[in-house]
Each structure stands twice: as C-alpha cells, then as structure tokens.
Design a protein around this motif. Structure first.
Motif, mmCIF file in Angstrom:
data_model
loop_
_atom_site.group_PDB
_atom_site.id
_atom_site.type_symbol
_atom_site.label_atom_id
_atom_site.label_comp_id
_atom_site.label_asym_id
_atom_site.label_seq_id
_atom_site.Cartn_x
_atom_site.Cartn_y
_atom_site.Cartn_z
ATOM 1 N N ASP A 1 13.181 35.016 48.241
ATOM 2 C CA ASP A 1 12.161 36.073 48.156
ATOM 3 C C ASP A 1 12.020 36.587 46.726
ATOM 4 O OD1 ASP A 1 11.807 35.820 50.861
ATOM 5 O OD2 ASP A 1 13.021 37.567 51.389
ATOM 6 N N LEU A 2 13.159 36.767 46.039
ATOM 7 C CA LEU A 2 13.119 37.266 44.670
ATOM 8 C C LEU A 2 12.468 36.248 43.737
ATOM 9 C CD1 LEU A 2 13.821 39.394 42.558
ATOM 10 C CD2 LEU A 2 16.115 38.392 42.400
ATOM 11 N N MET A 3 12.745 34.978 43.944
ATOM 12 C CA MET A 3 12.138 33.951 43.105
ATOM 13 C C MET A 3 10.625 33.902 43.315
ATOM 14 S SD MET A 3 15.063 31.056 43.541
ATOM 15 C CE MET A 3 14.388 29.830 42.471
ATOM 16 N N ALA A 4 10.185 34.096 44.560
ATOM 17 C CA ALA A 4 8.746 34.109 44.818
ATOM 18 C C ALA A 4 8.069 35.246 44.061
ATOM 19 C CB ALA A 4 8.486 34.234 46.319
ATOM 20 N N VAL A 5 8.703 36.417 44.029
ATOM 21 C CA VAL A 5 8.147 37.541 43.271
ATOM 22 C C VAL A 5 8.186 37.236 41.780
ATOM 23 C CG1 VAL A 5 8.414 39.982 42.710
ATOM 24 C CG2 VAL A 5 8.787 39.208 45.058
ATOM 25 N N SER A 6 9.310 36.690 41.298
ATOM 26 C CA SER A 6 9.460 36.415 39.868
ATOM 27 C C SER A 6 8.383 35.462 39.362
ATOM 28 C CB SER A 6 10.842 35.823 39.588
ATOM 29 O OG SER A 6 11.870 36.714 39.964
ATOM 30 N N LEU A 7 8.096 34.420 40.141
ATOM 31 C CA LEU A 7 7.103 33.441 39.718
ATOM 32 C C LEU A 7 5.673 33.954 39.870
ATOM 33 C CD1 LEU A 7 8.738 30.221 41.206
ATOM 34 C CD2 LEU A 7 8.565 30.855 38.796
ATOM 35 N N SER A 8 5.496 35.095 40.540
ATOM 36 C CA SER A 8 4.164 35.674 40.721
ATOM 37 C C SER A 8 3.843 36.743 39.692
ATOM 38 C CB SER A 8 4.047 36.293 42.127
ATOM 39 O OG SER A 8 4.281 35.341 43.133
ATOM 40 N N LEU A 9 4.826 37.148 38.896
ATOM 41 C CA LEU A 9 4.606 38.256 37.972
ATOM 42 C C LEU A 9 3.573 37.894 36.903
ATOM 43 C CD1 LEU A 9 8.302 39.369 37.465
ATOM 44 C CD2 LEU A 9 6.534 40.631 38.704
ATOM 45 N N PRO A 10 2.628 38.775 36.631
ATOM 46 C CA PRO A 10 1.644 38.503 35.575
ATOM 47 C C PRO A 10 2.307 38.412 34.208
ATOM 48 C CG PRO A 10 0.944 40.333 36.984
ATOM 49 C CD PRO A 10 2.373 40.046 37.326
ATOM 50 N N GLU B 1 7.521 47.249 41.571
ATOM 51 C CA GLU B 1 8.201 47.751 42.766
ATOM 52 C C GLU B 1 8.608 46.593 43.672
ATOM 53 O OE1 GLU B 1 9.947 49.947 45.674
ATOM 54 O OE2 GLU B 1 9.463 50.475 43.598
ATOM 55 N N ALA B 2 7.749 45.580 43.776
ATOM 56 C CA ALA B 2 8.097 44.414 44.596
ATOM 57 C C ALA B 2 9.312 43.698 44.018
ATOM 58 C CB ALA B 2 6.904 43.458 44.674
ATOM 59 N N TYR B 3 9.372 43.602 42.684
ATOM 60 C CA TYR B 3 10.522 42.952 42.057
ATOM 61 C C TYR B 3 11.793 43.773 42.286
ATOM 62 C CZ TYR B 3 13.505 40.757 38.590
ATOM 63 O OH TYR B 3 14.555 40.111 37.981
ATOM 64 N N ARG B 4 11.715 45.073 42.083
ATOM 65 C CA ARG B 4 12.892 45.932 42.274
ATOM 66 C C ARG B 4 13.401 45.838 43.710
ATOM 67 N NH1 ARG B 4 14.301 50.068 44.745
ATOM 68 N NH2 ARG B 4 12.211 50.338 45.598
ATOM 69 N N SER B 5 12.511 45.915 44.678
ATOM 70 C CA SER B 5 12.912 45.866 46.081
ATOM 71 C C SER B 5 13.550 44.523 46.425
ATOM 72 C CB SER B 5 11.688 46.120 46.970
ATOM 73 O OG SER B 5 12.019 46.005 48.328
ATOM 74 N N SER C 1 5.685 24.310 45.046
ATOM 75 C CA SER C 1 4.442 24.872 45.566
ATOM 76 C C SER C 1 4.658 25.673 46.845
ATOM 77 C CB SER C 1 3.435 23.749 45.836
ATOM 78 O OG SER C 1 3.933 22.860 46.834
ATOM 79 N N SER C 2 5.872 25.561 47.437
ATOM 80 C CA SER C 2 6.151 26.300 48.670
ATOM 81 C C SER C 2 6.299 27.796 48.431
ATOM 82 C CB SER C 2 7.428 25.764 49.324
ATOM 83 O OG SER C 2 7.310 24.388 49.614
ATOM 84 N N PHE C 3 6.550 28.187 47.171
ATOM 85 C CA PHE C 3 6.657 29.612 46.885
ATOM 86 C C PHE C 3 5.278 30.270 47.001
ATOM 87 C CE2 PHE C 3 10.651 28.959 44.285
ATOM 88 C CZ PHE C 3 11.443 29.691 45.156
ATOM 89 N N PRO C 4 5.119 31.264 47.856
ATOM 90 C CA PRO C 4 3.827 31.958 47.901
ATOM 91 C C PRO C 4 3.633 32.790 46.645
ATOM 92 C CG PRO C 4 5.426 33.095 49.284
ATOM 93 C CD PRO C 4 6.106 31.840 48.787
ATOM 94 N N ARG C 5 2.430 32.788 46.099
ATOM 95 C CA ARG C 5 2.110 33.593 44.930
ATOM 96 C C ARG C 5 1.537 34.931 45.390
ATOM 97 N NH1 ARG C 5 4.732 29.987 42.998
ATOM 98 N NH2 ARG C 5 4.304 28.873 41.062
ATOM 99 N N LEU C 6 2.224 36.006 45.031
ATOM 100 C CA LEU C 6 1.781 37.338 45.428
ATOM 101 C C LEU C 6 0.546 37.752 44.630
ATOM 102 C CD1 LEU C 6 5.182 39.253 45.649
ATOM 103 C CD2 LEU C 6 4.012 37.962 47.428
ATOM 104 N N GLN C 7 -0.364 38.413 45.278
ATOM 105 C CA GLN C 7 -1.546 38.969 44.627
ATOM 106 C C GLN C 7 -1.564 40.467 44.908
ATOM 107 O OE1 GLN C 7 -3.641 37.364 42.629
ATOM 108 N NE2 GLN C 7 -2.618 35.377 42.921
ATOM 109 N N LEU C 8 -1.007 41.255 43.976
ATOM 110 C CA LEU C 8 -0.935 42.698 44.159
ATOM 111 C C LEU C 8 -1.971 43.382 43.272
ATOM 112 C CD1 LEU C 8 2.946 43.117 44.292
ATOM 113 C CD2 LEU C 8 1.346 42.756 46.176
ATOM 114 N N ARG C 9 -2.188 44.668 43.511
ATOM 115 C CA ARG C 9 -3.317 45.357 42.881
ATOM 116 C C ARG C 9 -3.003 45.946 41.515
ATOM 117 N NH1 ARG C 9 -4.796 49.253 47.808
ATOM 118 N NH2 ARG C 9 -2.505 49.318 47.784
ATOM 119 N N SER C 10 -1.746 46.247 41.230
ATOM 120 C CA SER C 10 -1.446 46.949 39.983
ATOM 121 C C SER C 10 -0.091 46.514 39.447
ATOM 122 C CB SER C 10 -1.433 48.461 40.221
ATOM 123 O OG SER C 10 -0.349 48.822 41.068
ATOM 124 N N PRO C 11 0.160 46.740 38.135
ATOM 125 C CA PRO C 11 1.484 46.438 37.578
ATOM 126 C C PRO C 11 2.598 47.185 38.290
ATOM 127 C CG PRO C 11 -0.096 46.803 35.819
ATOM 128 C CD PRO C 11 -0.792 47.170 37.091
#
Length: 623
Positions: A506-515, A240-244, A225-235
């Motif tokens: 950081d990458l894992m946090a993005v990965s787990l946030s992907l729709p 881009e967040a994953y690539r970066s 649960s420590s991983f923050p879930r990103l809430q972005l506006r578009s696919p």
C-alpha cells in the motif's frame, strides 16, 4: 532457523533424511559457529501426504492438510487477514496455512494475487499431481526449486538444503558467476548453480508431475503496472495518504509481541521507523542496532545519539566485523557465492538482533522511492507533463553548480544520439562503472558475452526514462530485490525474519503516485517522509541535508580483506574464468577505486567460498 524444504519424489523422504543428517553434522562440527543450523535447532522430516516429504523446524513454516489431500506449506506475515477471511467465508482466527488452503479452493492457481503481505507459499495437489510455489511481489518470502534426476521436484526456503540434496549432481553456472563478478544484473530466477532456481518475486511456478519428468511453467501474477496510481485532489491529500500508509506499514511489521530489532543509522528512513514504532507504544520491545563504521568519515553516531534521546529508546552500538571469519559465515548463510557489498554492517546487525533475542528485523530498504534523487532524463518528461517548472526552477538555486551541470548533462544523455555515441565513445563511462581492469580472461568474456552485456547495460542506463514514476519503478524492479533477498537469506538461518516497512504494498502504491512537485522541497528530497515524521524524530535529523556516503567504508573494507583473501590460489571452477596475471596485477596495485575494488573483492570472495567446498592446494603465505 527459519528454513524448510520438501520433495515430491519416490525417494523424497530418504533424500531429506540425508540432508537433515548432513546439516546437523555440520552444526555439531562447528559447535554452533556456523549459522546454517544451530545445534539447539531440531530438524524433523515427515511424509505429510502421498508423495510429499517435508523437512522443517518448529518455527519455519505452518502446514495444513485438507480433507481432499491438498497440502499447504506457508511462511507468511499476512496483512488484511479479516478481509481475506470474509471474502472466503471462513473464521479469521484460522492459521495462515489453513486460511490460504481455503483460498486455494476458491481461486486455485490465482491465489497469490489475492493475498496481501509477505509470504512464501507451497501447495501440493495430489489429485492433480501439481506442485505450486509462489512468493510475494516484493520477494520478502523466499523459495528455491530444483528438478531431481529421479524425476521428482524439490523446494526449499534457502539454497543450502537443495545443495545438500543434489550433492555431486550440482554444477556452477559460469555465466551467472561471471556476471556477478562484473557487477552486471542477472535474471531474478537464476542462482549460481545450474538447475537450482529461485521463485522470482510476483510469480508462481507450477510443476506438473504426470507422465515422467516434471513440466515447469512460470506465470507472473504481479508486475509494476499492478500498482494502482492514486488521483487525489490536493498536495495535502497526497501527503496525508503517505503519512497514513507509512504508519500502517510500520504497525503491521511491529506486531503485538516479541522483541523487534531495527537496523539503525543516522539516516531518515531508519529513524522514521524507530520514531513511529516508539510513538505507537512499542518502545519497550524495540532494539535499534547501530553499527559504527571503522572509518571516521562514515560515522553517524552524533545523529543516532540525538535520535536516542528524542524517542527514549536505547540504541545498541556494535562494530563491523570486516574479516575472513565474517565473510565465511556470510557465505554459509547466503548459501551460494554471492555477497552484499556492505556485508560487515548487515551481518553485525543480524548478530546484534540475535543477541538481543529479536525474531524480526526492520530495515529502511525501499525508502529511496520518495528520495527525488533521479536523473534529469527522468525529471524533464514529468516536468513537461506536470507543468511543474516553477518547482524545478525554485530548486536550482539550492543545488551546487556541479549538480546543475550534472542535471544538464543528464538531460543530454536521453537524446536519441546518445546510443551511437555511447557505442563508440563509451570507454570512460564503462571504466567508471565497471573499473579500468577486468580480471576475467578475454576468452571467458567473449564466450559468455560479458562485453556485449556491459555495453547493453550502459545503453539501458543512458536511454533515460519515461518519467519519474517510471524511473522509481524500474529502480524498484532492478536494484532492491537482490539486496532484500540476500539479507533475507542470512536472517532466516539466524532465526530472524527480515521485514521492510517501506516495501509495504500500500505504501509503495502511494509513493509511486506522488506528484513530482512533492518529492523535493527547500533543496531536500524525501519531502513526504519529512512531513510525515514531523515531531517524531529530532528536527535536526529531519532536516539534515547530507547523507553519509559509504565509499570510504568500502575502500577500507577492500584494504583489510583483499590482502588476506589473495593468499588463496584460484579454485578449480574459477581458473577458466579469471586471468591470474590480471588478478595478481590488480592485487599488487594496493589502492583501489570503488568499481575496481568491488570487482576484485568479489573475485577473491567467490574464490574463498569455492575453496572451502573444493580445496585443491594449500594456502600460500602472505607476500
């Protein structure tokens, strides 16, 4: 060798000197063939502070001692050093141990939660008589602890020094051994030995050494649960967040100097690491190593050749060594009777990395987080919440009829009625997962609760998951850490640091946030990764639809190893656990499915490990 150990005890220095002599003697007898301590590596034992003695090599860890007597031992690769130093108000040029010592003064036992990177951290506070041990959330850093009969505490970055330290006082944990033989999950902090415990990922273990025997407390500073879930506006923003994050993760682990090896295959995960590293200018320092399986059905050399030509970095090719000598070396390197199922490939990569002069090995572990290959019991709740039916429906025509049937059955598995049905009708599922024959004796299965453990494990699998993110997070917690740990142990004794870019926090946090809709596209999983490496890897590899399954490789390994391993009679510690009649019957079968073969070779491999340490009879000639 990247191994260190320490002891807080009145006789700590004397005990560690004995460990150093024994490890050095083993290396001299083997002539350097044993990986635990090469003859050229010098072990030093120092009393670094009041009550604390440390055994280490020049490269194994950093040590810092504060004016107040607090000692920090650190083996780390720290990310965001400048940010951490700024928060502490110290110079970013400080060494890792000095930096974390300053952090301990600020945050005390909460320090591990403030650090980003891969680390194993030991802090000794003589005024408080407190020993604090912690590792990073992904378990890349390794620490083991043991309480001494004299009342002190010992720690090490590998089990072998603690085994030597405890000697005859060390006993096998038969419950853990039986669960390993039956391919059941075990508690992360337990090892194959009673009293020798691992510091689990994301936890701190503190020992209070006042008034007699040590008082041990465990505190979790990080969980899923420590991983923050990103809430972005578009696919597009998610991609881009994953690539970066991926590019940053690879750059962090490549570093600025030294030879870096990459465990290479024809898969997209390892190919992406090589492509991004080469594109970043590290090509001359890279040594990708591909281990070509002996089974033609597992060969990915054609894809590897395409990758080599595209990135302009030569790929070193090796052959796996699936023989008893390799098994023995792996057992010594891991330090206890546990093995990775794909040990011939992993060990050949490590040997290639050492021969190439590499000090770091990058792998594609954790790449499955964006695979999209999850049960329908995990997909359906997400589909209902995310209203992604159009995506799911579009994917169906691209899948086989068998996969569609599996999808339907997978959704049925998660119904509430599946649990009582499984309890009464779960024989076929049990045999498919664990094999039709168990070599454990019936009495051992009853006394150690193996039957109950297997049933509970299958029910856990059948219950389903809250959603896709929950499934991926649970897989991350249950499956990946063991492979990371065992590979890290073997790498450490060869002087190599194992690093995993896809395990970057950081990458894992993005990965787990992907729709959900972004995980698969055009019938292919890993869609975010495929977009991120467009142009970086060959287009044929980037859009490759099939991944080699190594079931044939495992069967080939069983066929080669089992007859040789079966020559040894059962070692004394295994006799109460295993039924010799069942074991011999399974050996005589001569052809094994994956679960049966995996169970059988684990039994025989563990027996070979134990035989080396407690031989009782001469080997039998082969039949």
């Amino acid at each position: 060798m990247r191994t260190f150990a320490g002891a807080v005890a009145d006789d700590g220095r004397a005990r560690l000197l004995g460990v150093a002599r024994r490890m050095t003697s083993e290396a001299e007898v083997s002539g350097g063939a044993a990986p635990s301590t090469p003859p050229s590596v010098k072990l030093a034992v120092d009393e670094v502070a009041s009550g604390l003695a440390v055994l280490r090599t020049a490269r194994s860890c950093e040590v810092a001692i504060g004016l107040d007597g607090v000692v920090a031992l650190v083996a780390a690769r720290l990310d965001e050093r400048a940010s951490l130093a700024a928060r502490l108000g110290v110079d970013a040029a400080l060494g890792d141990a000095e930096l974390l010592l300053a952090g301990y003064r600020r945050w005390s036992a909460a320090l591990p939660g403030e650090v980003v990177g891969d680390f194993a951290l030991v802090l000794w506070d003589p005024a408080e008589r407190r020993l604090l041990c912690a590792v990073d959330p992904q378990g890349i850093g390794l620490l083991f602890t043991a309480e001494l009969p004299t009342g002190g505490v010992a720690f090490a970055s590998h089990p072998t020094p603690l085994r030597h330290l405890l000697g005859d006082e060390l006993r096998l944990d038969t419950e853990i051994l039986a669960r390993y033989l039956c391919r059941l999950p075990t508690e992360p902090s337990r090892t194959s030995f009673v009293g020798l415990r691992r510091v689990a990922p994301g936890t701190t273990v503190a020992f209070q050494l006042r008034d007699g025997s040590p008082r041990r407390t465990v505190q979790r500073y990080w969980d899923l649960s420590s991983f923050p879930r990103l809430q972005l506006r578009s696919p597009e923003e998610y991609l881009e967040a994953y690539r970066s994050a991926l590019e940053r993760a690879v750059t962090r682990r490549i570093g600025g100097e030294g030879i870096v090896a990459i465990a290479q295959s024809g898969g997209l995960d390892s190919a992406s690491i090589l492509g991004l590293a080469a594109r970043g200018g590290a090509g001359p320092r890279l040594r990708p190593i591909y281990v070509a399986p002996l089974e033609a059905s597992c060969d990915e050399s054609e894809l590897v050749t395409q990758l080599e030509g595209h990135v302009g970095v030569p790929v070193l090719e090796r052959r796996p060594a699936a023989d008893l000598e390799t098994l023995r070396r792996v057992g010594e390197a891991v330090g206890e009777p546990r093995y990775l199922d794909h040990f011939p490939i992993a060990w050949s990569v490590l040997e290639g990395a050492r021969a190439a002069g590499a000090t770091r090995l990058l792998t594609g572990l954790y790449g499955d987080l964006v695979s999209g290959s999850v049960p329908a019991s995990a997909w359906l709740p997400s589909l209902l919440r995310a209203h992604a039916w159009a995506t799911w429906w579009a994917e169906l025509p691209r899948t086989s009829h068998w996969r569609m049937l599996r999808t339907a059955l997978g959704s049925i598995r998660s119904l509430p009625t599946s649990e009582p049905l499984l309890r009464h009708r779960g024989g076929r599922l049990r045999s498919r997962w664990f094999g039709e024959v168990s070599c454990l004796s019936p009495s051992a299965r009853r006394e150690l609760g193996i039957d109950v453990a297997e049933e509970e494990f299958l029910i856990h699998v059948a219950r389903g998951h809250r959603d896709v993110a929950d499934y991926r997070a649970r897989w991350l917690a249950a499956s990946a850490p063991e492979e990371t740990e065992l590979l890290g142990r073997a790498a450490a004794v060869m002087g190599i640091e194992a690093a995993h870019p896809f395990g970057d926090r950081d990458l894992m946090a993005v990965s787990l946030s992907l729709p959900l809709a972004l995980l698969r596209k055009n019938g292919l999983g890993r869609h975010p990764l495929r977009v991120a490496v467009t142009g970086t890897v060959p287009e044929g590899l980037r859009t490759w639809q099939r991944k080699i399954l190594f079931t044939d490789f495992y069967r080939g390994m069983f066929a080669r190893l089992i007859p040789e391993l079966a020559r040894l009679p059962l070692a004394e510690p295994l006799r109460p656990l295993l039924s010799s009649h069942r074991l011999e019957a399974l050996v005589r079968k001569g052809s094994w499915s994956y679960p049966e073969g995996a169970h059988l070779w684990r039994c025989l491999a563990v027996n070979a490990w134990l035989w080396k340490h407690s031989p009782k009879e001469p080997p039998r000639p082969p039949r």
